[in-house]
Design a protein around this motif. Structure first.
Motif, PDB file in Angstrom:
ATOM      1  N   TYR A 171      15.532   3.924   3.737  1.00  0.00           N
ATOM      2  CA  TYR A 171      14.429   3.222   3.091  1.00  0.00           C
ATOM      3  C   TYR A 171      14.725   3.006   1.627  1.00  0.00           C
ATOM      4  N   THR A 205       8.705 -12.744  -5.113  1.00  0.00           N
ATOM      5  CA  THR A 205       9.635 -11.629  -5.169  1.00  0.00           C
ATOM      6  C   THR A 205       9.350 -10.800  -6.404  1.00  0.00           C
ATOM      7  N   THR A 206      10.078  -9.710  -6.566  1.00  0.00           N
ATOM      8  CA  THR A 206       9.971  -8.940  -7.799  1.00  0.00           C
ATOM      9  C   THR A 206      10.560  -9.769  -8.927  1.00  0.00           C
ATOM     10  N   SER A 259       3.043  -5.620  -6.027  1.00  0.00           N
ATOM     11  CA  SER A 259       3.074  -4.350  -5.311  1.00  0.00           C
ATOM     12  C   SER A 259       4.504  -4.043  -4.899  1.00  0.00           C
ATOM     13  N   PHE A 260       4.839  -2.771  -4.902  1.00  0.00           N
ATOM     14  CA  PHE A 260       6.121  -2.333  -4.367  1.00  0.00           C
ATOM     15  C   PHE A 260       5.931  -1.596  -3.050  1.00  0.00           C
ATOM     16  N   ARG A 316       5.979  -1.246   0.707  1.00  0.00           N
ATOM     17  CA  ARG A 316       6.755  -1.949   1.727  1.00  0.00           C
ATOM     18  C   ARG A 316       6.433  -1.375   3.103  1.00  0.00           C
ATOM     19  N   ILE A 317       6.704  -2.149   4.126  1.00  0.00           N
ATOM     20  CA  ILE A 317       6.466  -1.695   5.493  1.00  0.00           C
ATOM     21  C   ILE A 317       7.269  -0.435   5.787  1.00  0.00           C
ATOM     22  N   HIS A 328       7.665   2.068   3.884  1.00  0.00           N
ATOM     23  CA  HIS A 328       6.906   3.248   3.452  1.00  0.00           C
ATOM     24  C   HIS A 328       5.991   3.719   4.579  1.00  0.00           C
ATOM     25  N   GLU A 367      -3.648  -3.741  -0.594  1.00  0.00           N
ATOM     26  CA  GLU A 367      -3.142  -5.072  -0.258  1.00  0.00           C
ATOM     27  C   GLU A 367      -4.172  -5.955   0.435  1.00  0.00           C
TER      28      GLU A 367
END
Length: 173
Positions: free
Chosen positions: A17, A77-78, A123-124, A126-127, A129, A161
């Motif tokens: 991850y 994207t970031t 947001s950081f 992610r699925i 997590h 989210e």
């Protein structure tokens, strides 16, 4: 949450991850929009699995350029705010490929300069997590704490989210 993928996992076990080089340092709301900030490559984090947590200039420049290109192509994207190079003795050894290497695996190590990228995104989360906590919670030896942590991250994801889905709702088991 799907079948583990082993070929893209840096640890070869399907639990890859990320490499743990990033850590969130803050969150702001600007004009009603939430922005989370992270440092990537700043050193050891609680998530780097014993590695040094450093990023090298080569990969940091690649991430910076790729995120900016994706943004200008209209892909969410970031975004990279800054990229700072560590000068002098702040260098690390990393695996690399010799000129004659035809393998997909590096066959030597080289010294590289370190860099730190400050990046932002709405947001950081992610699925991966949620998947990580789900794997722990559905294990036959899962504790109540692990099941509770899975529930907490799902509720956090919904709150963070998808707040308009069920504002103020208490989620049933």
């Amino acid at each position: 949450m799907g079948r583990p993928m082993y070929h893209n996992c840096p640890f070869g076990n399907g639990n890859g991850y990320g490499d743990g080089r990033a850590i969130s340092i803050g969150e702001v709301v600007v004009d009603g929009k939430r922005w989370e900030m992270q440092l990537k490559g700043g050193g050891a984090t609680p998530f780097c699995r014993g590695a040094d947590g450093r990023a090298v200039l080569r990969s940091s420049v690649r991430e910076f350029l790729a995120s900016e290109a994706m943004h200008h192509f209209g892909v969410e994207t970031t975004r990279a705010l800054s990229l700072v190079v560590s000068e002098g003795v702040d260098r690390v050894q990393r695996p690399w490929y010799s000129s004659g290497n035809r393998s997909s695996d590096p066959d030597q190590t080289i010294w590289e300069s370190c860099a730190i990228t400050t990046r932002v995104a709405p947001s950081f989360l992610r699925i991966g997590h949620i998947d990580l906590f789900a794997r722990r919670a559905r294990s036959s030896s899962a504790s109540e704490q692990q099941r509770g942590e899975h529930r907490q991250i799902v509720e956090h994801a919904l709150f963070r989210e998808f707040a308009d889905c069920a504002p103020g709702e208490v989620f049933e088991e």
